[in-house]
Write a protein that holds these residues in place. Structure first.
Motif, PDB file in Angstrom:
ATOM      1  N   GLN B  83       0.825  -1.212   0.000  1.00 25.96           N
ATOM      2  CA  GLN B  83       0.000   0.000   0.000  1.00 25.96           C
ATOM      3  C   GLN B  83       0.858   1.261   0.000  1.00 25.96           C
ATOM      4  N   SER B  84       1.920   1.254   0.815  1.00 24.64           N
ATOM      5  CA  SER B  84       2.789   2.431   0.875  1.00 24.64           C
ATOM      6  C   SER B  84       3.911   2.339  -0.156  1.00 24.64           C
ATOM      7  N   TYR B  85       3.862   1.350  -1.031  1.00 28.44           N
ATOM      8  CA  TYR B  85       4.868   1.038  -2.066  1.00 28.44           C
ATOM      9  C   TYR B  85       6.140   0.444  -1.461  1.00 28.44           C
ATOM     10  N   ALA B  86       6.488   0.834  -0.231  1.00 27.49           N
ATOM     11  CA  ALA B  86       7.643   0.271   0.471  1.00 27.49           C
ATOM     12  C   ALA B  86       8.903   0.271  -0.394  1.00 27.49           C
ATOM     13  N   LEU B  87       9.172   1.401  -1.050  1.00 28.45           N
ATOM     14  CA  LEU B  87      10.430   1.520  -1.797  1.00 28.45           C
ATOM     15  C   LEU B  87      11.548   1.832  -0.801  1.00 28.45           C
ATOM     16  N   TYR B  88      12.771   1.373  -1.117  1.00 29.40           N
ATOM     17  CA  TYR B  88      13.894   1.649  -0.216  1.00 29.40           C
ATOM     18  C   TYR B  88      14.364   3.079  -0.470  1.00 29.40           C
ATOM     19  N   PRO B  89      14.170   3.967   0.508  1.00 21.46           N
ATOM     20  CA  PRO B  89      14.386   5.393   0.242  1.00 21.46           C
ATOM     21  C   PRO B  89      15.838   5.761  -0.053  1.00 21.46           C
ATOM     22  N   HIS B  90      16.776   4.907   0.386  1.00 23.62           N
ATOM     23  CA  HIS B  90      18.185   5.255   0.202  1.00 23.62           C
ATOM     24  C   HIS B  90      18.741   4.719  -1.104  1.00 23.62           C
ATOM     25  N   MET B  91      17.936   3.966  -1.849  1.00 24.72           N
ATOM     26  CA  MET B  91      18.430   3.404  -3.107  1.00 24.72           C
ATOM     27  C   MET B  91      17.787   4.130  -4.288  1.00 24.72           C
ATOM     28  N   ILE B 142       9.200   4.037 -16.814  1.00 25.74           N
ATOM     29  CA  ILE B 142       9.945   4.811 -15.820  1.00 25.74           C
ATOM     30  C   ILE B 142      11.424   4.841 -16.195  1.00 25.74           C
ATOM     31  N   ASP B 143      11.749   4.548 -17.468  1.00 27.73           N
ATOM     32  CA  ASP B 143      13.160   4.444 -17.851  1.00 27.73           C
ATOM     33  C   ASP B 143      13.916   5.750 -17.651  1.00 27.73           C
ATOM     34  N   SER B 144      13.190   6.890 -17.653  1.00 25.16           N
ATOM     35  CA  SER B 144      13.903   8.158 -17.464  1.00 25.16           C
ATOM     36  C   SER B 144      14.142   8.470 -15.993  1.00 25.16           C
ATOM     37  N   LEU B 145      13.605   7.637 -15.101  1.00 23.90           N
ATOM     38  CA  LEU B 145      13.696   7.957 -13.667  1.00 23.90           C
ATOM     39  C   LEU B 145      14.701   7.085 -12.927  1.00 23.90           C
ATOM     40  N   LEU B 146      15.416   6.215 -13.659  1.00 24.90           N
ATOM     41  CA  LEU B 146      16.206   5.175 -12.990  1.00 24.90           C
ATOM     42  C   LEU B 146      17.237   5.715 -12.002  1.00 24.90           C
ATOM     43  N   ALA B 147      17.759   6.924 -12.259  1.00 23.68           N
ATOM     44  CA  ALA B 147      18.820   7.441 -11.389  1.00 23.68           C
ATOM     45  C   ALA B 147      18.260   8.162 -10.167  1.00 23.68           C
ATOM     46  N   GLN B 152      12.142  11.670  -4.708  1.00 24.36           N
ATOM     47  CA  GLN B 152      11.970  12.676  -5.767  1.00 24.36           C
ATOM     48  C   GLN B 152      10.835  12.319  -6.718  1.00 24.36           C
ATOM     49  N   LEU B 153      10.076  11.250  -6.408  1.00 25.94           N
ATOM     50  CA  LEU B 153       9.048  10.794  -7.337  1.00 25.94           C
ATOM     51  C   LEU B 153       7.649  11.178  -6.855  1.00 25.94           C
ATOM     52  N   SER B 154       6.715  11.257  -7.800  1.00 30.92           N
ATOM     53  CA  SER B 154       5.318  11.490  -7.435  1.00 30.92           C
ATOM     54  C   SER B 154       4.690  10.155  -7.043  1.00 30.92           C
ATOM     55  N   GLY B 155       3.486  10.216  -6.487  1.00 29.94           N
ATOM     56  CA  GLY B 155       2.803   8.994  -6.057  1.00 29.94           C
ATOM     57  C   GLY B 155       2.643   7.987  -7.184  1.00 29.94           C
ATOM     58  N   GLY B 156       2.232   8.474  -8.346  1.00 25.93           N
ATOM     59  CA  GLY B 156       2.035   7.582  -9.488  1.00 25.93           C
ATOM     60  C   GLY B 156       3.338   6.939  -9.933  1.00 25.93           C
ATOM     61  N   GLN B 157       4.426   7.735  -9.904  1.00 28.28           N
ATOM     62  CA  GLN B 157       5.732   7.189 -10.313  1.00 28.28           C
ATOM     63  C   GLN B 157       6.218   6.140  -9.331  1.00 28.28           C
TER      64      GLN B 157
END
Lengths: 305, 394
Positions: B83-91, B142-147, B152-157
């Motif tokens: 639900q919160s996407y749980a992306l690793y914020p430091h990576m 999302i190929d332009s966002l890889l770095a 720095q991303l929006s909710g949809g991204q």
């Protein structure tokens, strides 16, 4: 309706229009306190550091940077600076790592976490001077329990606070005992801020070995806390005074002389306030540099937002 | 062929609370199945049991015909979107997506920071991972966002990155825990379409948890309605809507809620105004009639069921309108009628949206529920055949 009615000339905040004079009136008390209690004393010390003022003197004269030159070339001050750095190197890594270790162990406890947290935090709540007396007994060369243990094991008796090699490490042990609980609480706060879903995501992604999870998820996310704890520990190591004052008074042979203790002696035992002020300024610059390092790195490197 | 996912008699307690009660479910390959229910019904817990993040107290989870109860989440052929996407914020986005691959393909020593880069002979593996990450990133645009970092991303991204991280492993089953609930309404509708596209393209099995019945109805091949730790009914969306096995399902699915009118059954039949509604089972005593808002008509000469009700207000949505009434019977229940725009116009032209009006329904559109909430099959009604097979009744 003219457009002049719509144009905002006064900055608006929270929907209210506050004239600048009122705004300044609101911050005036804080500014005044800050100036009177912080800026002014520093300026006075800074001014004194260029004089030969001695405590109780009615007049004194300007001596330029002589006090600074004297401090830099005085073997006592250089020795105490070296001792302080040595003390910091002894205490900071251990108090940070043991705080982190305690935090991670306690954080994963299912039962009794609060109790253990309280136990390990207790040393922080105590005053160091009476505790130092207890430690003096514990480490005493003849009557201390450690000495008894040593003699029971047939080991030679060790007088920690009289041995130039051991006095500083003994002080460092007491300081780590005193400070680890504080660091632990900071680290537990940092751990609480890591969302549970991240751990779940990590185990679905395959990072489920505790050590690997520590290095890929926990430590990087604790980065800001880690840096904060590191710099705070460094600053408190440089500010060390009470242990030396209570236990060793710089002995044996200046092995535990630290910056603040030397400064204190200079000012209040030898009454050379000008020279003590110069030492204080040097100390302030060191603390200032550490603070700048801290705020810079927190802004640049460990900022995830 | 065995089902892709098979749950048998799953139970789970949290302390003394029985959160999952004897849940069984078979899911075929390529299905998009939704677990829907109000918050606290156990749907997220069930998903976490499938993932292996929570252990069940009894019962078996099988994936591809083999029990996986002893396997840790990473060894099950699943990926999960949180639900919160749980992306690793430091990576970086790249590292987020690459992590599941690295963990599986690199030797463990190569995954530690600092020393990891020194391990020799990793070039081929690193290139493979980079290629696959780019491929998935291109698919999710999302190929332009890889770095970038997740901050720095929006909710949809972020949502797309979470999907890409799940896709990169090519799992048999995707588990999704309310993945759209943190997005704004517009983006949610858009991502709904993208998820469906993705489901068709990948041909994988999706288990999707939501409390939003619109998501459940619009996306799924089958909907599993969960209430109080049980799966009450599993069926295709249209069947869940028109043929609910339980009054709670009938009330939970459908917006606005189904109209309910109390009635009495006597000797296996419900006596209505102009006819008797025979029941397939002998029932006596109070029953509840359920009528969907679009099946309730205003006026109507000779009807099987009718009720007098006072008009209260209209909610006009342009293409259709909801008309709210209060029944003139003893219970004064609220009744809703759904009318299309032309119907409403015709009604207004007749001058009739005022005072007490007659509402009516045909016998074939009336659902009958017993006093304990179970659906009672009616004789001769259109949807008379209620399959009790899928029903797990309290």
């Amino acid at each position: 309706m003219s457009t002049a009615n719509i144009v905002q000339t006064v900055p608006r905040r929270l929907g209210a229009i506050v004239p600048q004079s009122v705004a300044y009136a609101f911050i005036a008390p804080a500014l005044l306190c800050l100036f009177a209690l912080l800026v002014l004393p520093i300026l006075v010390v800074f001014a004194l550091s260029f004089t030969d003022y001695e405590l109780g003197d009615i007049a004194s004269s300007f001596v330029g940077i002589a006090n600074y030159q004297a401090a830099m070339s005085s073997p006592e001050f250089v020795n105490s600076f070296r001792n302080t750095v040595y003390y910091a190197l002894l205490t900071v890594p251990f108090s940070v790592i043991s705080g982190l270790f305690l935090a991670i162990v306690l954080f994963n406890l299912k039962r009794g976490r609060r109790l253990y947290q309280l136990i390990f935090f207790l040393p922080v709540t105590t005053t160091l001077i009476p505790m130092a007396t207890v430690w003096r007994y514990l480490l005493h060369g003849q009557i201390g329990p450690l000495a008894q243990l040593f003699s029971a094991l047939g080991l030679p008796q060790v007088e920690f606070f009289s041995d130039p090699q051991l006095a500083m490490p003994a002080l460092a042990v007491i300081s780590i005992w005193h400070g680890a609980g504080f660091n632990m609480v900071l680290f537990i706060a940092g751990l609480t801020a890591i969302p549970d879903e991240l751990y779940d995501a990590a185990s679905v992604d395959g990072v489920d070995h505790p050590l690997e999870r520590l290095f890929t998820i926990v430590l990087p996310l604790l980065g800001p806390t880690l840096l904060f704890v590191l710099v705070m520990s460094l600053i408190s190591a440089f500010r060390m005074f009470d242990l030396v004052g209570a236990l060793t008074r710089g002995d044996p042979y200046g092995a535990t002389d630290v910056i603040l203790y030397t400064t204190y002696l200079e000012g209040y035992s030898y009454f050379r306030m000008g020279s003590a002020s110069a030492m204080t300024m040097i100390f302030l610059v060191i603390i200032l540099l550490l603070s700048i390092v801290q705020s810079r790195t927190i802004e640049q490197r460990v900022h995830y937002q | 062929m065995p089902s892709t996912l098979s749950l048998r008699n799953i139970d789970r307690y949290f302390g003394s609370t029985h959160v999952i009660r004897d849940v069984s479910l078979e899911v075929d390959k390529g299905e998009f199945i939704t677990l829907v229910g109000p918050s606290g019904c156990g749907k997220s817990t069930l998903l976490r049991i499938i993932a292996g993040l929570v252990a069940q107290d009894s019962g078996t989870v099988a994936i591809g015909g083999e029990a996986v109860d002893h396997l840790r989440p990473k060894s099950r052929d699943i990926a999960m979107v949180f639900q919160s996407y749980a992306l690793y914020p430091h990576m970086s986005v790249f590292d987020n997506i690459a992590l599941p691959l690295k963990v599986r393909r690199y030797p463990s020593i190569a995954r530690y920071p600092l020393i990891g880069g020194l391990v020799p002979g990793m070039r081929q593996a690193r290139e493979d991972v980079a290629r696959e990450v780019r491929q998935v990133a291109a698919q999710t645009e999302i190929d332009s966002l890889l770095a970038r970092k997740p901050g720095q991303l929006s909710g949809g991204q972020k949502q797309r990155v979470a999907l890409a991280r799940a896709m990169v492993r090519k799992p048999a089953i995707f588990l999704m825990d309310e993945p759209l609930s943190n997005l704004d309404a517009r983006l949610r509708v858009h991502m709904r379409g993208e998820l469906l596209d993705m489901h068709q393209r990948l041909g994988a099995t999706f288990i999707y948890v939501t409390h939003d019945q619109v998501e459940a109805m619009t996306m799924s091949t089958r909907v599993a309605v969960m209430l109080e730790g049980r799966i009450i009914q599993v069926a295709a969306p249209d069947k869940i809507y028109s043929d609910p096995v339980d009054i709670r399902v009938a009330r939970f699915i459908g917006s606005p809620e189904i109209n309910l009118c109390p009635a009495q059954a006597k000797a296996g039949a419900v006596q209505l105004e102009t006819c008797t509604l025979p029941l397939a089972v002998a029932a006596n005593g109070p029953v509840t009639l359920g009528i969907r808002p679009e099946n309730l008509k205003i006026g109507g000469g000779k009807a099987d069921f009718s009720v007098k009700a006072r008009f209260e207000r209209v909610e006009n949505m342009g293409n259709e309108a909801l008309l709210y009434f209060r029944s003139e019977t003893a219970d004064t229940s609220r009744l809703v009628v759904r009318q299309s725009a032309p119907e409403l116009a015709a009604l207004r032209a007749q001058g009739g949206l005022d005072g007490v009006m007659k509402l009516s329904a045909d016998i074939g559109n009336i659902l009958i529920f017993s006093s304990d909430g179970a659906r009672l099959p009616a004789h001769g009604a259109r949807s008379a055949k209620v399959a009790p097979v899928e029903a797990v009744q309290a």
